[in-house]
Each structure stands twice: as structure tokens, then as C-alpha cells.
Motif scaffolding. Structure first.
Motif, PDB file in Angstrom:
ATOM      1  N   LEU A  83       0.884  -1.178   0.000  1.00  0.00           N
ATOM      2  CA  LEU A  83       0.000   0.000   0.000  1.00  0.00           C
ATOM      3  C   LEU A  83       0.915   1.219   0.000  1.00  0.00           C
ATOM      4  O   LEU A  83       1.533   1.547   1.012  1.00  0.00           O
ATOM      5  N   GLY A 112      -5.157  -4.921  -2.485  1.00  0.00           N
ATOM      6  CA  GLY A 112      -6.283  -4.897  -1.541  1.00  0.00           C
ATOM      7  C   GLY A 112      -6.509  -6.178  -0.784  1.00  0.00           C
ATOM      8  O   GLY A 112      -6.720  -6.167   0.434  1.00  0.00           O
ATOM      9  N   PHE A 118      -5.854   0.795  10.989  1.00  0.00           N
ATOM     10  CA  PHE A 118      -4.783   0.121  10.250  1.00  0.00           C
ATOM     11  C   PHE A 118      -4.482   0.954   9.011  1.00  0.00           C
ATOM     12  O   PHE A 118      -5.414   1.505   8.404  1.00  0.00           O
TER      13      PHE A 118
HETATM   14  C1  LIG Z   1     -10.042  -3.397  -2.217  1.00  0.00           C
HETATM   15  C2  LIG Z   1     -11.098  -4.398  -1.819  1.00  0.00           C
HETATM   16  C3  LIG Z   1     -12.422  -3.741  -1.603  1.00  0.00           C
HETATM   17  C4  LIG Z   1     -11.256  -5.427  -2.940  1.00  0.00           C
HETATM   18  O1  LIG Z   1     -12.194  -6.425  -2.551  1.00  0.00           O
HETATM   19  P1  LIG Z   1     -11.831  -7.965  -2.740  1.00  0.00           P
HETATM   20  O2  LIG Z   1     -13.013  -8.740  -2.367  1.00  0.00           O
HETATM   21  O3  LIG Z   1     -10.561  -8.207  -2.007  1.00  0.00           O
HETATM   22  O4  LIG Z   1     -11.648  -8.049  -4.283  1.00  0.00           O
HETATM   23  P2  LIG Z   1     -10.393  -8.555  -5.094  1.00  0.00           P
HETATM   24  O5  LIG Z   1      -9.295  -7.528  -5.044  1.00  0.00           O
HETATM   25  O6  LIG Z   1     -10.054  -9.956  -4.665  1.00  0.00           O
HETATM   26  O7  LIG Z   1     -11.004  -8.580  -6.533  1.00  0.00           O
HETATM   27  C5  LIG Z   1     -12.082  -9.458  -6.867  1.00  0.00           C
HETATM   28  C6  LIG Z   1     -12.558  -9.140  -8.262  1.00  0.00           C
HETATM   29  O8  LIG Z   1     -13.237  -7.878  -8.259  1.00  0.00           O
HETATM   30  C7  LIG Z   1     -12.711  -7.045  -9.269  1.00  0.00           C
HETATM   31  N1  LIG Z   1     -12.821  -5.660  -8.842  1.00  0.00           N
HETATM   32  C8  LIG Z   1     -11.937  -4.917  -8.146  1.00  0.00           C
HETATM   33  N2  LIG Z   1     -12.429  -3.674  -7.967  1.00  0.00           N
HETATM   34  C9  LIG Z   1     -13.624  -3.650  -8.568  1.00  0.00           C
HETATM   35  C10 LIG Z   1     -14.612  -2.664  -8.721  1.00  0.00           C
HETATM   36  N3  LIG Z   1     -14.467  -1.413  -8.222  1.00  0.00           N
HETATM   37  N4  LIG Z   1     -15.740  -2.975  -9.390  1.00  0.00           N
HETATM   38  C11 LIG Z   1     -15.937  -4.203  -9.902  1.00  0.00           C
HETATM   39  N5  LIG Z   1     -15.029  -5.186  -9.780  1.00  0.00           N
HETATM   40  C12 LIG Z   1     -13.899  -4.915  -9.127  1.00  0.00           C
HETATM   41  C13 LIG Z   1     -11.275  -7.499  -9.410  1.00  0.00           C
HETATM   42  O9  LIG Z   1     -10.749  -7.139 -10.676  1.00  0.00           O
HETATM   43  C14 LIG Z   1     -11.419  -9.000  -9.269  1.00  0.00           C
HETATM   44  O10 LIG Z   1     -11.872  -9.520 -10.490  1.00  0.00           O
HETATM   45  P3  LIG Z   1     -11.312 -10.946 -11.008  1.00  0.00           P
HETATM   46  O11 LIG Z   1     -11.748 -11.937  -9.969  1.00  0.00           O
HETATM   47  O12 LIG Z   1     -11.979 -11.086 -12.314  1.00  0.00           O
HETATM   48  O13 LIG Z   1      -9.828 -10.789 -11.074  1.00  0.00           O
HETATM   49  C15 LIG Z   1     -10.659  -5.123  -0.522  1.00  0.00           C
HETATM   50  O14 LIG Z   1      -9.597  -5.999  -0.797  1.00  0.00           O
HETATM   51  C16 LIG Z   1     -10.238  -4.208   0.576  1.00  0.00           C
HETATM   52  O15 LIG Z   1     -11.034  -3.498   1.130  1.00  0.00           O
HETATM   53  N6  LIG Z   1      -8.948  -4.246   0.941  1.00  0.00           N
HETATM   54  C17 LIG Z   1      -8.437  -3.569   2.085  1.00  0.00           C
HETATM   55  C18 LIG Z   1      -8.497  -2.088   1.976  1.00  0.00           C
HETATM   56  C19 LIG Z   1      -7.941  -1.567   3.246  1.00  0.00           C
HETATM   57  O16 LIG Z   1      -8.065  -2.129   4.287  1.00  0.00           O
HETATM   58  N7  LIG Z   1      -7.274  -0.508   3.252  1.00  0.00           N
HETATM   59  C20 LIG Z   1      -6.744  -0.151   4.571  1.00  0.00           C
HETATM   60  C21 LIG Z   1      -5.739   0.705   4.506  1.00  0.00           C
HETATM   61  S1  LIG Z   1      -6.321   2.251   3.941  1.00  0.00           S
END
Ligand SMILES: CC(C)(COP(=O)(O)OP(=O)(O)OC[C@H]1O[C@@H](n2cnc3c(N)ncnc32)[C@H](O)[C@@H]1OP(=O)(O)O)[C@@H](O)C(=O)NCCC(=O)NCCS
Length: 333
Positions: free
Chosen positions: A197, A224, A319
Motif C-alpha cells: 500500500l 487490496g 490500520f
Molecule cells: C479493495 C477491496 C475492496 C477489494 O475487494 P476484494 O473482495 O478483495 O476483491 P479482489 O481484489 O479480490 O477482486 C475481486 C474481483 O473484483 C474485481 N474488482 C476490483 N475492484 C472492482 C470494482 N471497483 N468494481 C468491480 N469489480 C472490481 C477485481 O478485478 C477481481 O476480479 P477478477 O476476480 O476477475 O480478477 C478489498 O480488498 C479491501 O477493502 N482491501 C483492504 C483495503 C484496506 O483495508 N485498506 C486499509 C488501509 S487504507
């Protein structure tokens, strides 16, 4: 449990949220995403975006003005300014110095920025707490302000849907009443995972160039999925450790105010620390992730709604990039 006097408590709070709302429907027009995906994967519905002419210090100054009025003190009474931000106006001068000047505060006081990303508020609470207890300070102005819209890659759907702008300021003050205000704090960091990050360019390691601009390396990047798991583990662990340290049980907690990064992270933390989700204060649907501002914005809103009363135990946990994490336990005065 007794905290040694002086205690340090929250004397005043102020929040500034930009007018402009960016909804999930707006984002559907920018990148390939859907309202349904954003709501179910994050809990977010809209976030605020600062006006182009407003810098982070403008947002912070507006929040700080409100906090000073709310504290019932004058600007001359502020004797230290700390700002937590990852979107400083410039690398230097510090945003704290800019806000000091914009507010017209005294010049015989220190002002400095600190970076702990989304954990900035809990880090700053601990720094201010110890400076107040140990030093000659009486009223410390702590400010979180973020213009994250200025470092978001608006072509990256995995990050651009998550972040919003905002600012919050608190006046922390010393008093001689025992066992009120900040009862304890636990902080942690793990720099070895920082690349998960990060804002890749613009610093001494990778100075700005045509290439860094072309490659959008001045925008934040995040793995993420990996960040998610580490956030759940570290926030949960530090909450449990802090409650043990303060000799407080989970059922004694009135409210938990978590960093608002993802509703699913909050759910998982609630299960891990065995505090029912109903005790978690959430405003993620309206704000998105405002980094260091998310806890104080949500705390101010919860307090103004009349939900926090004197004597209530309030647990904060965050975090963020670095990685950094932490928890703070407060008994409301
Ligand atoms: C970023 C976050 C929301 C993504 O959610 P996730 O369930 O982990 O999703 P993934 O990254 O595994 O992606 C799953 C799928 O969704 C897709 N995707 C990602 N962003 C998307 C969006 N905005 N819209 C639609 N699809 C999306 C990805 O491309 C992936 O597609 P694929 O399976 O075809 O490759 C999540 O990981 C998160 O909140 N992470 C932590 C953020 C955080 O804590 N920050 C703290 C410090 S600031």
C-alpha cells in the motif's frame, strides 16, 4: 484501573466535509464497476470530494476553527499543533505550519506533521497524550486532513471507488481528574510489507519525472486482498491486547470506532474481538475511506447524535499504510 494524573481528554471537536458528493453511480460512469459491487464488497455508497482550489490545509483549517470554538478556548490558548496526513499540501513546509499560519496561532508554539497513513489519528493521540503529560503544553490541536482525491488513480477501479476527502480536528487538554480521557494506547508497525500500500513516486527514492507521471506513479497503489487480511489480524490483536492492558472486558465497551476502510473488515474485527457489531460506529456509506480522518469524523458524528455519554468506554482502532496499526481506549469525560 487508575491512570496517573494529569489525564488527557477531548475538549473540543470539529469536522469539515467538502460539499461535493461522488456516488457509486458517478463511479459507474468513470470505470467498469457497479453500485452493487461497491456496496456489497465495501459498504460504501458515496464519498466527498474537495473543491479543486482547496488544499489539505484548507480542509484542516476549517475543521480546526470549529474545534477551537467547540472547546471554548481562544486561538491564543493552543500551544502545540500536530497534523496527520498523507496528502500534505507540499512535502514542506508542513501542513501543520500552514494551518498554524492560516488560523493565526501564536508563533512561540511547535507545529509538525506526522505520517502513519490511516493509523494517523491513533498515532497522533498517543504522541499528543505523552507530550501533554510530560511537557509544558496545556491545549494541543490535533488535526487529520486528507485530499485523497488528489492521489487516486481515477482509472484504477480497484482503488478509486474506496477513498474520499475530509478533515477533523480535536483539542486535547490536560486535567487533574483521574481515569478519564485517554486510558491507554497500543501502536504497531511493519515496514517490511510497506509496498502493498504505497505512493510509488515523488520521494527521494523515485523522484518525479516524465516517466513517473506517465506511469501514474504519483497515485496510490494497493494490493487490496493482502492488505485486507493483515488489517483484520492486526486491528483485532491490538484491541484484545489493549483491553487486557487496561484491565477492561469487551462487554464494558460502549462503542468501538474503527477505521472505515471496508465494512467486511469491520465485520471480521467485530467477530475476532467478540464485540457485537451493533456497538461499532459506522459511517463508511457516506464517507468512503478518508484515511486518518475516518475515526475522528465518525466519533464527532456519534457524539453529536448524543450517543456518547460521560463515563462511556470508547475503543478506537485503525490500520494503514506503512504498515501501521493501533488502538486507543478512551473514557469519555
Ligand atoms: C479493495 C477491496 C475492496 C477489494 O475487494 P476484494 O473482495 O478483495 O476483491 P479482489 O481484489 O479480490 O477482486 C475481486 C474481483 O473484483 C474485481 N474488482 C476490483 N475492484 C472492482 C470494482 N471497483 N468494481 C468491480 N469489480 C472490481 C477485481 O478485478 C477481481 O476480479 P477478477 O476476480 O476477475 O480478477 C478489498 O480488498 C479491501 O477493502 N482491501 C483492504 C483495503 C484496506 O483495508 N485498506 C486499509 C488501509 S487504507
Amino acid at each position: 484501573m487508575r491512570t496517573p494524573t494529569p489525564s488527557v481528554y477531548i475538549r473540543g471537536m470539529g469536522v469539515y466535509m467538502p460539499e461535493r458528493r461522488l456516488t457509486n453511480a458517478d463511479l459507474e460512469r468513470l470505470v467498469e464497476t457497479s453500485d452493487e459491487w461497491i456496496r456489497t464488497r465495501t459498504g460504501m455508497v458515496e464519498r466527498r470530494i474537495a473543491a479543486p482550489e482547496d488544499s489539505t490545509s484548507d480542509l484542516g483549517t476549517r475543521a480546526a476553527e470549529k474545534a477551537i470554538v467547540d472547546a471554548g478556548i481562544s486561538k491564543e490558548d493552543i500551544d502545540l499543533v500536530i497534523v496527520a496526513t498523507v496528502t500534505a499540501d507540499q512535502t514542506f513546509p508542513s501542513t501543520a505550519c500552514k494551518i498554524q499560519a492560516k488560523l493565526g496561532l501564536r508563533t512561540d508554539i511547535p507545529a509538525f506533521d506526522m505520517i502513519a497513513a490511516c493509523s494517523g489519528f491513533v498515532y497522533m493521540m498517543q504522541v499528543a497524550n505523552h507530550m501533554l503529560r510530560a511537557g509544558d503544553y496545556k491545549n494541543v490541536l490535533i488535526i487529520t486532513a486528507e485530499k485523497l482525491s488528489s492521489i487516486v488513480n481515477w482509472e484504477d477501479r480497484s482503488t478509486c471507488v474506496l477513498f474520499g476527502d475530509g478533515a477533523a480536528a480535536f483539542v486535547l487538554t490536560k486535567c487533574n481528574e483521574p481515569y478519564v480521557g485517554i486510558l491507554g494506547n497500543i501502536l504497531g508497525a511493519d515496514g517490511s510489507q510497506g509496498d502493498l500500500l504505497t505512493l510509488p513516486a515523488g520521494g527521494s527514492m523515485n523522484p518525479a519525472s516524465y516517466e513517473t507521471v506517465r506511469n501514474k506513479e504519483h497515485c496510490l497503489t494497493m494490493a487490496g486482498n493482502q492488505v485486507f487480511k493483515i488489517a483484520v489480524r492486526t486491528m483485532s490483536e491490538c484491541c484484545v491486547r489493549l483491553l487486557e492492558k487496561c484491565n477492561v472486558t469487551a462487554d464494558q465497551i460502549k462503542w468501538v470506532i474503527p477505521h472505515q476502510a471496508n465494512m467486511r473488515i469491520v465485520d471480521a474485527v467485530a467477530r475476532q474481538i467478540k464485540v457485537p457489531l451493533e456497538k461499532f460506529c459506522i459511517n463508511i456509506e457516506k464517507t468512503g475511506n478518508t484515511s486518518a480522518c475516518s475515526i475522528p469524523i465518525c466519533m464527532e458524528e456519534t457524539y453529536r447524535a448524543g450517543k456518547i455519554q460521560p463515563g462511556d468506554l470508547v475503543l478506537l482502532t485503525a490500520f494503514g499504510g506503512g504498515f501501521t496499526w493501533g488502538a486507543t481506549l478512551i473514557r469519555w469525560k
